[in-house]
Design a protein around this motif. Sequence first.
Motif: not given
Length: 765
Positions: A450-460, A488-495, A507-511
Amino acid sequence: MQRYFACLMLCMTLARYAHAQHTVQGRVINAYTKEALVGATVQSQPSALATSTDQAGRFTLSASQPQETLAVSYLGYFSQQLPVQGQPLVVALVPAASQINQVVVSASREAQSRTEAPVAISSISAQVLHDTKATTLDQVLNKVSGVYMVNLGNEQHTMAIRQPIGYKSLFLYLEDGIPIRASGDFNHNALIEINQAALKNIEVIRGPASSLYGSEAIGGAVNFITLAPSPVLSAKVQLEASNQGYRRTDFSVSNTLGKVGVYAGGYYAAQRDGLISHSDFDKLAFTLRTDYQISDRSKLTTSATWVDYTTDQTGGLDSTRFFKKEYSSPHTFTYRQVEALRIRSTLAHSWDAQNQTQATLFFRQNAIGQNPFYAIANVSGNPRKAKGEINEDAFTSYGIIAQHRKQVSFLNASLIAGISADYSPATYTARFLDIDRSEDGTYTGYTAKDSLLTHYAVDLLNTAVYTQAEISPVERLKLVAALRYDRLDYAFDNYLPPSSFTGAPDKTDGYHQFSPKLGLTYDFGKSNGLYANYSVGFAPPQITELYRGVQAPTLQPSDYRSYELGGWWSFWQQKAYLDLSVYQMDGTNEIISVRLADGTYLNQNAGRTRHRGLEFTWQASLVEALTLRVGGTYARHWFRHFVERGQDYSGHEMATAPRYIGNTEITYKPLFLPGLRLSAEWQRVGRYYMDPANSETYQGYHLFHARMGYAFHGVEAWVNVINLTHELYATTVDKFAYGKSYRQGVPRTFTVGLGYQFTAKGKQL
């Protein structure tokens, strides 16, 4: 009475004039793809009248006397003379494989002569695709000098173009000029999503192409150009089977009625009970395309491609299993599943002879589900247990690319300006697996936790503007300058709560990046010329590199500067040519994947790297029936500065970087038996180091392939033999802390096929 007599004389004169006009109508098409050839030259004899084909490949010639023959020619095709018999005529021109002056579209997103493009670009023609009958794309791409596409089985792959063999996003894969996957979301293995049956030709740009296409076009850009609707009714079906359990069916139908043309086609392929256990796969690919000729100046093209792909996923073999030819896979349940939908609609409009605009709207929906073998790691202290994961990477894209070209009479100049925007929200989920392992090391089963290793969304969001100017200050000299700005912009949302397993905190990152290019071509005439260019390419970190786990250091964008000089020379009355290029590319902050002792990977910036090489293609048709092509590359790739876990590898060659890659092919099409083709191909991959310590080398391999086919009245049969000598070889070899991993190459494989193609001869104008 006089008025009546005058009218009678006028009617007789007009009737005589009308009777004296002899009209010839027809269409010019590609002999292999059945597409219309726009701008082909048609000249009649004996009147010597000439015209060009329109957007639908049509032509009309009117003369005061009957015409006996037509001479039809088109750049990059064999010219043809034929008698005027029957109306309308359908003229099928055959691509001339030995001509260097081909028409390409990838160098500027506009059709132009290859000799006008100051880049190393190669085109795999419809003739090569037709004759090769490739079951996997590497069988045609590896004919291009400087290209080594690695076959990992079941259409899975990796690539090496002016780079070592690797799994990084350093190569941009395009379909009709649109990236197949969203930039920044890991485009490795994107060619799984290509519909091979719907390809017209393939163009390969070697070296950075970021000034036009943006990020990831570092080692090169590969543009897959799809078939357009045929001007006459055509249909095709073909069946293939191999002695290694491979089966495939291709199908297509195409026609144009009035202003609307339609193409529908695809293929279904399956692998069962292959050489390696647990290596089955299924793939269905289908493309639907419509071309609407709104007017002589406007055209709307809309296409949709759907791919449904599932494969068992096997890793490499250790040294013992590889050399003993024990091909049982230790992975019994790993898989990869891909569902991909791409839709694009392009409106092209010519305002006048000097101004043309095209705009493309596109949509993508992509989901990749995996139980990946490379994520399996043994549990220390318990040889009967391992751990792994099931994951899914999905994204949806909404984008636009718009470009305008303006011709200027001053200095024969032209200016291209364009904008691009791609919004791609993505999600990633990985679930932990508890894996059982047998005494012999086989992974026999798993339990999903049942355990999740990773679960996220990114708006690219990727936005860009670009421009390219061309001028000819003197005759035969063309100068090109281009500049592109990408953001290139990333908006990272870790659930999940951030950790070394779940990923980074929100976090947000931009390149951002400016990518310039300067180039020139000089035409000496008679198909002889040279080119030079300076270009910059870049690749921001991928989503998974940035946010999946926090054990990796913060990654910086990779930056590459390339210097290139090349040319083309024609010999023996243009029956042979040489295409040559030399380059040096310097990389900064190149992202390197390091395999750790437990079998997992860690991403690191490599400091500085250098890539230097020579690429050549020599092709000749000294007699009409025989063609010889010799191509290859000699290159070195090394670290100028790189420290990994305290070990300094500066000055060492990069791992899995063959110094020499070559491909030679001879093709015979006897004149006494039209429709028969025979070919033999030799492929050579040279030695390379298995690891950055340069502690051990793999000697590479030689492969020989043979192909035979015969076509008669639309029916075609063929036999291909891959790895004729049954050589034991690995497509790639890696060395890491606890051993080596060999990816088994294709054994001797016989593929037989039978196809039928129907092309209407009727009056469908």
